[in-house]
Write a protein that holds these residues in place. Structure first.
Motif, short mmCIF file in Angstrom:
data_model
loop_
_atom_site.label_atom_id
_atom_site.label_comp_id
_atom_site.label_asym_id
_atom_site.label_seq_id
_atom_site.Cartn_x
_atom_site.Cartn_y
_atom_site.Cartn_z
N ILE A 143 26.81 31.26 57.74
CA ILE A 143 27.94 30.86 58.71
C ILE A 143 27.19 30.02 60.06
N CYS A 144 27.89 28.92 60.44
CA CYS A 144 27.36 28.43 61.81
C CYS A 144 28.44 27.85 62.42
N CYS A 145 28.21 27.85 63.71
CA CYS A 145 29.29 27.38 64.57
C CYS A 145 28.60 26.59 65.64
N ALA A 146 28.76 25.32 65.84
CA ALA A 146 28.09 24.44 67.16
C ALA A 146 29.39 24.17 68.01
N VAL A 147 29.01 24.49 69.41
CA VAL A 147 29.80 24.12 70.48
C VAL A 147 29.18 23.47 71.46
N SER A 148 30.08 22.39 71.71
CA SER A 148 29.34 21.28 72.92
C SER A 148 30.57 20.50 73.45
N ALA A 149 30.24 19.91 74.53
CA ALA A 149 31.10 18.99 75.14
C ALA A 149 31.20 17.75 74.25
N PRO A 150 32.26 17.13 74.16
CA PRO A 150 32.30 16.13 73.16
C PRO A 150 31.48 15.04 73.28
N ALA A 151 30.89 14.83 74.48
CA ALA A 151 30.04 13.73 74.92
C ALA A 151 28.87 13.95 73.87
N TRP A 152 28.51 15.21 73.83
CA TRP A 152 27.29 15.65 72.98
C TRP A 152 27.25 15.87 71.61
N ARG A 153 28.50 15.99 71.09
CA ARG A 153 28.85 16.44 69.68
C ARG A 153 27.61 16.79 68.81
N SER A 154 27.25 18.10 69.50
CA SER A 154 26.10 18.87 69.09
C SER A 154 25.94 18.97 67.44
N ALA A 155 25.03 18.66 66.88
CA ALA A 155 24.87 18.66 65.24
C ALA A 155 24.16 19.56 64.84
N VAL A 156 24.50 20.05 63.66
CA VAL A 156 23.55 21.01 63.18
C VAL A 156 22.41 20.30 62.02
N ASP A 157 21.30 20.85 62.33
CA ASP A 157 20.17 20.22 61.57
C ASP A 157 20.50 20.33 60.28
N VAL A 158 19.85 19.42 59.43
CA VAL A 158 20.23 19.15 57.82
C VAL A 158 19.42 20.63 57.23
N CYS A 159 18.19 20.77 57.79
CA CYS A 159 17.64 21.82 57.37
C CYS A 159 18.09 23.25 57.60
N VAL A 160 19.07 23.37 58.54
CA VAL A 160 19.72 24.57 58.84
C VAL A 160 21.01 24.73 57.59
N SER A 161 21.51 23.40 57.30
CA SER A 161 22.65 23.37 56.49
C SER A 161 22.07 23.66 55.29
N GLU A 162 20.91 23.40 54.63
CA GLU A 162 20.55 23.65 53.38
C GLU A 162 20.24 25.19 53.35
N THR A 163 19.70 25.67 54.26
CA THR A 163 19.05 26.89 54.25
C THR A 163 20.29 27.90 54.35
N LEU A 164 21.40 27.62 54.88
CA LEU A 164 22.66 28.16 54.90
C LEU A 164 23.52 28.06 53.57
N ARG A 165 23.13 26.75 52.94
CA ARG A 165 23.81 26.89 51.71
C ARG A 165 23.01 27.75 50.52
N ARG A 166 21.88 27.90 50.66
CA ARG A 166 21.31 28.97 49.68
C ARG A 166 21.67 30.22 49.79
N ARG A 167 22.17 30.76 50.99
CA ARG A 167 22.79 31.90 51.22
C ARG A 167 24.33 32.04 50.45
N GLY A 168 24.87 31.00 50.50
CA GLY A 168 26.20 30.82 49.87
C GLY A 168 26.39 29.74 49.02
N PRO A 169 26.17 30.01 47.74
CA PRO A 169 26.08 28.89 46.72
C PRO A 169 27.43 28.73 45.82
#
Length: 621
Positions: free
Chosen positions: A4-30
């Motif tokens: 699981i992942c949740c990114a919170v930011s002011a809309p001006a920043w639009r905090s993004a989740v790193d691609v490496c984070v997403s790939e590692t998360l996907r391995r946990r939940g295939p």
């Protein structure tokens, strides 16, 4: 289980989740992935929710779960009790339904405090414009956070890689001291952002002052963590530790020096009172194991999309695996799992060994012919040496084989897959660089490296299974991995417990055990969840079941450990008695041996390191 992942930011920043984070998360939940974005009408904040699901029970339920009111749940956990979950229901749906009916903070806390089982969650309350997040009382599921003040961003994730840059940009584990609430309406304000904590507390604890501020490593003052202003808390799901030492029976603190033996343990069971306590432990631990090996999807639904399909007879694919050193903790868990897994099903026993450096042959010595090597699927290095190869005959391999015979004698009708997982130094270094270093992070000691690497290879389950004289490449497809973590911490299994007892008696031992359980979330459990979850498998900890912990907490310390007795008997003496009552033999008297020594990973690289040293190998990833 989920990533699981949740990114919170002011809309001006639009905090993004790193691609490496997403790939590692996907391995946990295939099994399935999904994202949801919530942006405030006044553009004061933007929340991006991402989840990757490992299907474990009921109907496959994509996450994040969103209800009609716009509330969003990210749930990485298992409900083993406290909330009613039907056999065909998914616990994330059940929890979301309960939370949807909550309006006030006290109602949210009431629901979460009733859950029995491991969890980490993020919950967005749309109408209240607030974000809840936290971990269970023991921290059995990983949750990390990264806060960047200049970006006004907060990211929560099950796992994340190390990042270059300043310390305030690094990830840290969310302390498992309670549940946190953030008012998102204040997120865009330029000042400090308060983050309220609702702590886990025992009924007789004195609440911290309402103005009390918590200094968390990695937050750098933004947001500022403060005690909630209503004085609310979550009642601890286990009873407090029994600290009594005044009524210790004669001999509880005096040395007895017979050689460790199964017969000695049998003599300790002669007392009816002692046998009663042993039977109670077996009953409560057996029930904890039952909850963790049953209520799984049917065999067809258990396949892991990342595990290659293997042609096996019906029933040979195991749903349950045990991290198996052959020591007392793992053997007892396997024996109890045998009670609750259908007879026709296989149980995998995962035994890891790191290649021991062979001494140089002497001149004139006869050179032995090379053994035939087997190709194991999914292994990055390919070859795996066959059973009996001396370079992998580490202590845990020897005790594992011996304890396997005891399990086979207990139940000859059970198919036990003893999976010999052999790791070379080259493969260890390769996989540490590619994956394991990022999973151990943000922990960084030599001990974290050794345990993390050993558990990663063990949980992967790629090795050789033996039946009689036949050897075959085997990959465990079991999605549930039982581990004995929590036994040593509660039953005095570590050498430091014996040292503390010798220097400060029973009172010192009680203090040490209290500290062990209090810090287990930060020392062990988040790391182990990240490591095992990387294979699309779920770690389950029967010794940390709430009922098991409460039972052990009620007992006086001398019932759990008799450290005046020698190694192999005194430490975890109650569990050793239970092993004998279950019909186990020599495995009941094996001395404690940590995985880094039993698997010989500690001897593979720098032997002069201390366990608490910062591990340079983890910082080259």
């Amino acid at each position: 289980m989920c990533g699981i992942c949740c990114a919170v930011s002011a809309p001006a920043w639009r905090s993004a989740v790193d691609v490496c984070v997403s790939e590692t998360l996907r391995r946990r939940g295939p099994c399935c992935s999904r994202e949801i974005t919530k942006t405030a009408a006044d553009l004061s904040y933007c929340c991006r929710f991402s989840a990757h699901v490992l299907h474990m029970r009921g109907q496959l339920t994509p996450q994040p779960v969103e209800d009609q009111g716009g509330n969003v749940l990210l749930w990485n956990g298992e409900v083993f009790g406290g909330l009613a979950v039907g056999q065909e229901e998914n616990d994330s749906q059940v929890l979301a339904r309960h939370l949807s009916n909550c309006q006030r903070p006290g109602e949210i806390l009431s629901v979460l405090s009733r859950v029995r089982g491991p969890w980490a969650l993020v919950y967005y309350q749309a109408a209240q414009r607030c974000l809840w997040f936290g971990r269970d009382f023991f921290g059995r599921r990983s949750l990390l956070w990264r806060c960047v003040a200049q970006e006004r961003s907060l990211v929560l994730s099950s796992v994340a890689p190390a990042l270059p840059g300043s310390a305030d940009a690094q990830w840290q584990e969310v302390p498992a001291v309670g549940v946190y609430r953030m008012s998102l309406g204040e997120f865009a304000d330029p000042g400090s952002l308060p983050l309220e904590v609702f702590p886990w507390m025992y009924p007789d604890d004195v609440p911290p002052p309402l103005s009390h501020e918590f200094q968390w490593e990695g937050l750098s003052g933004w947001p500022s963590v403060v005690m909630n202003d209503s004085g609310l808390f979550l009642p601890a799901p286990v009873c407090p530790l029994n600290r009594a030492v005044a009524d210790a029976p004669p001999g509880a603190g005096h040395a007895i020096t017979p050689q460790p033996s199964a017969a000695e343990l049998d003599s300790l069971l002669e007392s009816a009172e002692k046998r009663k306590v042993v039977d109670q432990l077996i009953a409560v631990l057996s029930e904890a194991v039952r909850r963790r090996v049953q209520c799984l999807p049917c065999e067809g639904e258990l396949s892991n999309p990342r595990t290659p399909a293997m042609s096996k007879p019906p029933g040979e694919n195991a749903d349950i695996a045990v991290l198996f050193s052959g020591g007392i903790d793992s053997v007892v868990l396997a024996a109890l799992a045998d009670r609750h897994v259908p007879v026709g099903k296989t149980i995998d026993l995962l035994n890891v060994a790191f290649k021991v450096q062979e001494p140089k042959s002497q001149k004139g010595a006869t050179k032995k012919p090379k053994s035939h090597k087997l190709k194991a699927p999914n292994a990055s290095t390919g070859p795996v040496e066959p059973v009996g190869s001396g370079s992998f005959d580490v202590p845990d391999r020897v005790t594992g084989r011996a304890s396997l015979k005891e399990l086979q004698a207990l139940n000859p009708d059970r198919r036990w897959n003893f999976v010999e997982i052999n790791v070379t130094r080259e493969e260890l270094q390769e996989m540490r660089q590619k994956k394991i270093g990022h999973l151990v992070y943000p922990l960084d000691t030599v001990l974290d490296d050794s345990i993390g690497c050993a558990m990663w290879f063990a949980a992967r389950g790629v090795g050789v299974a033996t039946e009689g004289m036949e050897q075959r490449a085997y990959t465990s497809a079991a999605k549930v991995v039982l581990t004995g973590i929590g036994a040593d911490e509660q039953l005095g299994g570590y050498s430091r417990h014996r040292a503390r007892f010798q220097s400060a008696g029973l009172e010192g031992l009680v203090q040490e055990l209290a500290m062990e359980l209090g810090r287990i979330s930060s020392r062990n459990l988040g790391r182990d969840d990240r490591i095992i979850g990387d294979h699309g498998k779920e770690a389950r900890f029967p010794f940390l079941d709430e009922d098991v912990v409460s039972f052990l907490n009620r007992l006086p310390v001398w019932e759990k450990a008799a450290l005046s007795l020698p190694r192999g008997v005194g430490e975890k003496v109650l569990l050793r008695r239970a092993a004998r009552a279950l019909g186990l033999g020599p495995s009941a008297t094996l001395p404690k041996r940590a995985i880094q020594f039993g698997s010989r990973i500690a001897k593979l690289e720098n032997r002069r390191e201390n366990a608490s040293d910062r591990c340079a190998r983890l910082h080259t990833t």
